[in-house]
Write an enzyme that holds these catalytic residues in place. Structure first.
Site, PDB file in Angstrom:
ATOM      1  N   TYR A  39      41.619  24.668  40.397  1.00  0.00           N
ATOM      2  CA  TYR A  39      42.160  25.627  41.358  1.00  0.00           C
ATOM      3  C   TYR A  39      43.296  24.955  42.136  1.00  0.00           C
ATOM      4  O   TYR A  39      43.059  24.036  42.919  1.00  0.00           O
ATOM      5  CB  TYR A  39      41.094  26.086  42.348  1.00  0.00           C
ATOM      6  N   LEU A  66      33.931  42.256  44.163  1.00  0.00           N
ATOM      7  CA  LEU A  66      34.830  43.342  44.582  1.00  0.00           C
ATOM      8  C   LEU A  66      35.856  43.633  43.487  1.00  0.00           C
ATOM      9  O   LEU A  66      36.896  44.240  43.744  1.00  0.00           O
ATOM     10  CB  LEU A  66      35.535  42.991  45.893  1.00  0.00           C
ATOM     11  N   ARG A 117      37.904  41.726  42.019  1.00  0.00           N
ATOM     12  CA  ARG A 117      39.178  41.100  42.368  1.00  0.00           C
ATOM     13  C   ARG A 117      39.989  41.967  43.327  1.00  0.00           C
ATOM     14  O   ARG A 117      41.212  42.036  43.252  1.00  0.00           O
ATOM     15  CB  ARG A 117      39.970  40.774  41.104  1.00  0.00           C
TER      16      ARG A 117
END
Length: 331
Positions: A56, A206, A208
């Site tokens: 990330y 959710l 995304r």
């Protein structure tokens, strides 16, 4: 905040976890100071499960978490790290490496970036088709024995892989997408996890942002991968936003937001399922925390099922084609 044990022998974690990926890009530019403040707010609210990946932001996210945890008791956080994705200098993805030597190399770098001598949950981000899962898990098990890893998890793998991995070492959880929009995990993977005592940490609760109640059509900015996702494009987006409107009517009747009902729905699917919320701002975190106060009755769950029935989302078939390389899609 209430806690649950993650699988058989796994750590005790809060019933809501914080996914930190969005604090290092992927959804557009991120605010480092706000990300750190959001992690602090999560910890103070009782969230102890922080989920990250060494890829990330190509290490940025782990460094962000280290900064956020600096000066705090290490035991205050349960850090879950995914590893193995290969990236290039342009930020693109170029493969996955699950070789034992690579596992130990990735771990050494994560320990350094996180400023810790152990990681609570360590997991391959994907299955390396060129390396038997037994070898990858065996290498992590070596690191458990050495004290550098506390528990082993999996991510986006199918039933056979889960069984083979669990035969090598206890697996505390499977991280996989699960939401009102994405429910394929219910067919085979979730039953196998429950048979083996493997918990689920659900990301994308959710979808995304699609069912957050905040996303608007054509709102994706620079660096936001949703601009290329079928569920967010054209007529698909219109149809999916119509589902959100149906969900909004139920939420308003409960005195809750769409996001809170969507998170509460995932949590209601079992005590062995821990939703990960990808809040990268304190206001979004506050909203997600409000989901813990939402109690869904059988009538509520039936109404939600009618409003957003399984398989109703537009663009999911094309999304599945895009994700067909995942072991979890082959089950």
């Amino acid at each position: 905040m209430e806690q649950v044990q993650l699988g058989k022998g796994g750590p005790r974690v809060s019933v809501l976890g914080l996914g930190c990926m969005g604090m290092s890009g992927m959804y557009g530019p991120a605010d480092r100071a706000e990300g750190i403040a959001t992690i602090h707010a999560a910890l103070e609210a009782g969230i102890n499960l922080l989920d990250t990946g060494d890829f990330y932001g190509m290490g940025h996210n782990e460094l962000l978490i280290e900064e956020a945890l600096r000066g705090r008791r290490r035991e205050q956080a349960v850090i879950s790290v995914k590893f193995g994705a290969l990236r290039d200098v342009a930020g693109g993805f170029s493969g996955f490496d699950g070789r034992p030597a690579a596992v130990k190399n990735f771990l050494a770098y994560s320990l350094q970036r996180l400023g810790t001598d152990y990681i609570d949950i360590y997991r391959p981000a994907r299955l390396d088709a060129n390396v038997p899962i037994e070898e990858t898990i065996g290498a992590i098990a070596d690191m458990v024995k050495a004290g550098h890893v506390r528990a082993i998890g999996l991510s986006e793998v199918g039933c056979e892989t889960i069984r083979r991995a669990a035969a090598v070492h206890p697996i505390c959880d499977l991280q996989i997408e699960y939401s009102l929009i994405s429910r394929s995990v219910e067919d085979r993977i979730l039953p196998v996890c429950r048979e083996l005592g493997v918990a689920v940490t659900a990301y994308g609760v959710l979808s995304r942002g699609l069912i957050s109640g905040h996303w608007q059509k054509d709102s994706a900015g620079a660096g936001d991968f949703r601009a290329h996702s079928p569920r967010f494009q054209g007529e698909n987006a219109d149809r999916n936003l119509a589902l959100v409107d149906r969900l909004r009517a139920i939420a308003e009747a409960k005195g809750a937001s769409v996001a809170q009902v969507a998170i509460a729905w995932v949590a209601a699917q079992g005590s062995d399922i821990v939703p990960l919320v990808g809040a990268r701002r304190r206001d979004r975190l506050d909203e997600a925390l409000g989901a813990l106060k939402v109690r869904l009755s059988d009538a509520d769950l039936a109404a939600i099922e009618q409003a957003v029935p399984k398989g109703a989302a537009a663009g999911e078939r094309y999304a599945a084609v895009q994700m067909a390389h995942l072991d979890s899609e082959r089950v």
